[in-house]
Motif scaffolding. Structure first.
Motif, PDB file in Angstrom:
ATOM      1  N   ASN A  48       0.836  -1.209   0.000  1.00  0.00           N
ATOM      2  CA  ASN A  48       0.000   0.000   0.000  1.00  0.00           C
ATOM      3  C   ASN A  48       0.865   1.251   0.000  1.00  0.00           C
ATOM      4  OD1 ASN A  48      -2.317  -1.508   0.088  1.00  0.00           O
ATOM      5  ND2 ASN A  48      -2.661  -1.248   2.271  1.00  0.00           N
ATOM      6  N   ILE A  49       1.887   1.242   0.870  1.00  0.00           N
ATOM      7  CA  ILE A  49       2.746   2.424   0.979  1.00  0.00           C
ATOM      8  C   ILE A  49       3.535   2.612  -0.325  1.00  0.00           C
ATOM      9  CG2 ILE A  49       4.687   3.462   2.246  1.00  0.00           C
ATOM     10  CD1 ILE A  49       3.592   2.097   4.770  1.00  0.00           C
ATOM     11  N   MET A 105       1.478   4.386  -2.914  1.00  0.00           N
ATOM     12  CA  MET A 105       0.841   5.595  -2.383  1.00  0.00           C
ATOM     13  C   MET A 105       0.526   6.617  -3.464  1.00  0.00           C
ATOM     14  SD  MET A 105       2.611   7.452   0.744  1.00  0.00           S
ATOM     15  CE  MET A 105       2.764   9.084   0.082  1.00  0.00           C
ATOM     16  N   ARG A 142      -6.265   0.686  -1.772  1.00  0.00           N
ATOM     17  CA  ARG A 142      -5.487   0.028  -0.722  1.00  0.00           C
ATOM     18  C   ARG A 142      -6.063  -1.349  -0.373  1.00  0.00           C
ATOM     19  NH1 ARG A 142      -8.537   3.711   2.371  1.00  0.00           N
ATOM     20  NH2 ARG A 142      -9.665   2.690   4.073  1.00  0.00           N
ATOM     21  N   ARG A 201      -6.180  -4.770   2.450  1.00  0.00           N
ATOM     22  CA  ARG A 201      -6.176  -5.081   3.867  1.00  0.00           C
ATOM     23  C   ARG A 201      -6.125  -6.590   4.012  1.00  0.00           C
ATOM     24  NH1 ARG A 201      -9.741  -3.074   8.795  1.00  0.00           N
ATOM     25  NH2 ARG A 201     -10.142  -5.119   9.628  1.00  0.00           N
ATOM     26  N   ARG A 212      -9.415  -5.677  -1.271  1.00  0.00           N
ATOM     27  CA  ARG A 212      -9.264  -4.275  -1.643  1.00  0.00           C
ATOM     28  C   ARG A 212     -10.354  -3.429  -1.025  1.00  0.00           C
ATOM     29  NH1 ARG A 212      -7.860  -5.979  -6.101  1.00  0.00           N
ATOM     30  NH2 ARG A 212     -10.004  -6.260  -6.762  1.00  0.00           N
ATOM     31  N   SER A 234      -4.380   7.535  -5.402  1.00  0.00           N
ATOM     32  CA  SER A 234      -4.623   6.290  -4.663  1.00  0.00           C
ATOM     33  C   SER A 234      -5.390   6.644  -3.390  1.00  0.00           C
ATOM     34  CB  SER A 234      -3.304   5.618  -4.310  1.00  0.00           C
ATOM     35  OG  SER A 234      -2.781   6.182  -3.143  1.00  0.00           O
ATOM     36  N   VAL A 278      -4.770   5.413  -0.554  1.00  0.00           N
ATOM     37  CA  VAL A 278      -3.928   5.055   0.580  1.00  0.00           C
ATOM     38  C   VAL A 278      -3.843   6.253   1.528  1.00  0.00           C
ATOM     39  CG1 VAL A 278      -1.610   4.368   1.296  1.00  0.00           C
ATOM     40  CG2 VAL A 278      -2.576   3.439  -0.806  1.00  0.00           C
ATOM     41  N   GLU A 287      -1.862   3.931   7.325  1.00  0.00           N
ATOM     42  CA  GLU A 287      -0.946   2.827   7.001  1.00  0.00           C
ATOM     43  C   GLU A 287       0.186   2.733   8.016  1.00  0.00           C
ATOM     44  OE1 GLU A 287      -1.530   0.547   4.805  1.00  0.00           O
ATOM     45  OE2 GLU A 287      -3.261   1.588   3.977  1.00  0.00           O
TER      46      GLU A 287
END
Lengths: 241, 261
Positions: B24-25, B28, B35, B37, B79, B222, B224, B229
């Motif tokens: 995710n990062i 970014m 993002r 999970r 997602r 994004s 994110v 995060e």
């Protein structure tokens, strides 16, 4: 004469299992709708053969108590995620009959049925799986559990609760089974686009773990002390004779 | 001791969690990225003392039994399809979807992929394509002498040709929505494929009920949330540490046992 060792041993045996329960709580710290568990202990009176009159008090792990408090609800933005507010459960169909779960991470399967993370169909109030029709747009789920799309109502999620929640048995994967008759759960609200997180409090589990570890060591000390005492007794008694 | 292997499952789960967070990062600033999970499930349970079994001749029953779980496993990495922020670029062919829906892209093998990344370009033949050169459906061709392109909120593409006053409609961009967006399969390069879990694509015009509005000259960033995060990363790291503590505590207990004389 060996009774103190057996008493300490019964405690150590129980502590090892208690450690397993704490380890499982910590491992499931991020499992949706996981309920933390506590071991319950009981005094267990045994009558050893060597001492026919006196009873000896041992320790027994009596049961695992589930903390049924609702975990924190976090938003996911997924239309098929549902969090339950209240003591209700979702009903899913398995090969062995109806089972219950609070993990509301729902999805669609190959047949466009609404299923849980294990792929088990979620049942509606008529005990039937819910199927999303072809070419339907986004799904909405209202607080009373009514699932609908732009093509109309798909069904209403069967929400049940149980008189004695502690009697439920975990099967893994967030699924529970019970012999108790399911009761309707009108007080349970469905929150769309959110999931219930685990209610494990890591700090509590960590302190539990320290306590278990220390108690285990203390019992060890006691066994050693008893061992020493017995050895002394044997040495001294044999010298007298 | 079982807690040793339970702690291991916990550490493995948190490792997957950190991997998801790092992806995710890393993405970014990827246009239209959603993002992810990681999600977990408890493993099976072993009955030491069955619930509801009788505990005496008088018929008293065990109220809760001793059930010990075997740890945790990864259930899914899914997602989160929340809307990303819109960033104005002033590029005529940058399109953002404000609301539900995906652009439909024709892959080289003829299949259709779906994307939220609307950074489009015109290729040598004048066709509107993605950054990878894949055609944006329905294959809109912009004439070579066009001086201005307008895409309105409902997806109509109009061009103004050199020397003409009236704009000319050259195509209509449609968006696809899905009953279960979370079921789409990511194949990289900002592209997603339909799966049985996502359901079939339902195409429709932008701005229609249930469909997002197109915004020309903007891109969807994004979704994110970097602060979230980083806090998730800290949580995951701590959870990893706690599970490793479980292992070292178990080790201590086993050590205590092995020191028995």
């Amino acid at each position: 004469m060996e009774n103190p060792i057996y008493i300490a041993l019964s405690r150590q045996d129980a502590l090892r299992r208690q450690m397993d329960v704490v380890a499982n709580n910590l491992a499931n710290m991020m499992t949706p709708a996981y309920k933390n568990q506590r071991m319950m202990f009981l005094e267990y009176l045994a009558k050893p053969a060597a001492t026919p009159v006196e009873k000896v008090s041992m320790v027994q792990d009596y049961g695992v108590l589930r903390n049924t408090a609702v975990g924190p609800i976090s938003s996911t933005g997924n239309p098929l995620d549902v969090a339950l507010q209240g003591d209700g459960y979702l009903t899913v169909e398995t090969r062995d009959g109806q089972r219950f779960t609070r993990n509301g991470r729902l999805q669609l399967d190959l047949d466009r049925q609404i299923v849980d993370t294990n792929g088990l169909p979620v049942l509606n109030e008529q005990d039937l799986p819910m199927t999303v029709p072809q070419n339907s747009g986004p799904i909405t789920i209202t607080a009373d559990g009514t699932v609908s799309s732009d093509q109309g109502q798909i069904g209403r999620i069967k929400l049940v609760r149980f008189e004695r929640e502690q009697f439920m048995t975990e099967l893994g994967g967030g699924i529970f089974t019970t012999d108790e008759p399911p009761l309707p759960a009108p007080g349970t609200k469905v929150v769309q686009g959110a999931v219930e997180e685990s209610n494990v409090q890591s700090v509590v589990e960590m302190t539990q773990m320290i306590e278990i570890s220390r108690q285990y060591a203390v019992n060890q000390k006691m066994i050693e002390a008893e061992h020493e005492r017995q050895r002394n007794a044997i040495t001294k008694l044999s010298r007298l004779s | 001791m079982r807690s040793l292997s339970i702690g291991t499952t916990g550490m493995l789960a948190q490792q997957l969690n950190v991997e998801t967070i790092s992806n995710n990062i890393a993405n970014m600033t990827t246009t239209g990225f959603k993002r992810q999970r990681a999600e977990f499930q408890d493993l099976l349970y072993q009955n030491q003392r069955r619930v509801g079994s009788t505990s005496s001749d008088a018929g008293t029953i065990v109220p809760s039994g001793v059930q010990i779980g075997a740890g945790v496993k990864a259930a899914a990495v899914y997602r989160i399809n929340e809307q990303g922020n819109l960033q104005v670029t002033d590029n005529a062919l940058d399109l953002a979807v404000n609301g539900q829906g995906y652009f439909q892209i024709t892959l080289p093998d003829g299949d259709t992929a779906y994307t939220r990344a609307g950074s489009f370009q015109i290729n040598a033949e004048g066709t509107v394509v993605t950054a990878d050169g894949y055609t944006v459906q329905p294959g809109i061709v912009v004439p070579a002498d066009a001086v201005d392109i307008t895409v309105n909120g409902s997806g109509e593409v109009q061009v103004k040709l050199d020397g003409q006053i009236q704009p000319q409609v050259v195509g209509q961009i449609q968006l696809a929505v899905f009953p279960n967006e979370a079921g789409l399969e990511a194949i990289g390069s900002n592209l997603l494929l339909a799966t049985p879990a996502s359901g079939d694509a339902v195409p429709g015009n932008p701005s229609a009920p249930g469909y997002g509005r197109l915004v020309q000259g903007a891109l969807e960033t994004s979704n994110v949330n970097i602060v979230a995060e980083i806090t998730n990363l800290i949580t995951a790291q701590r959870a990893y540490e706690m599970n490793s503590k479980v292992i070292s505590t178990t080790d201590q207990m086993m050590n205590t046992t092995s020191q028995l004389r």
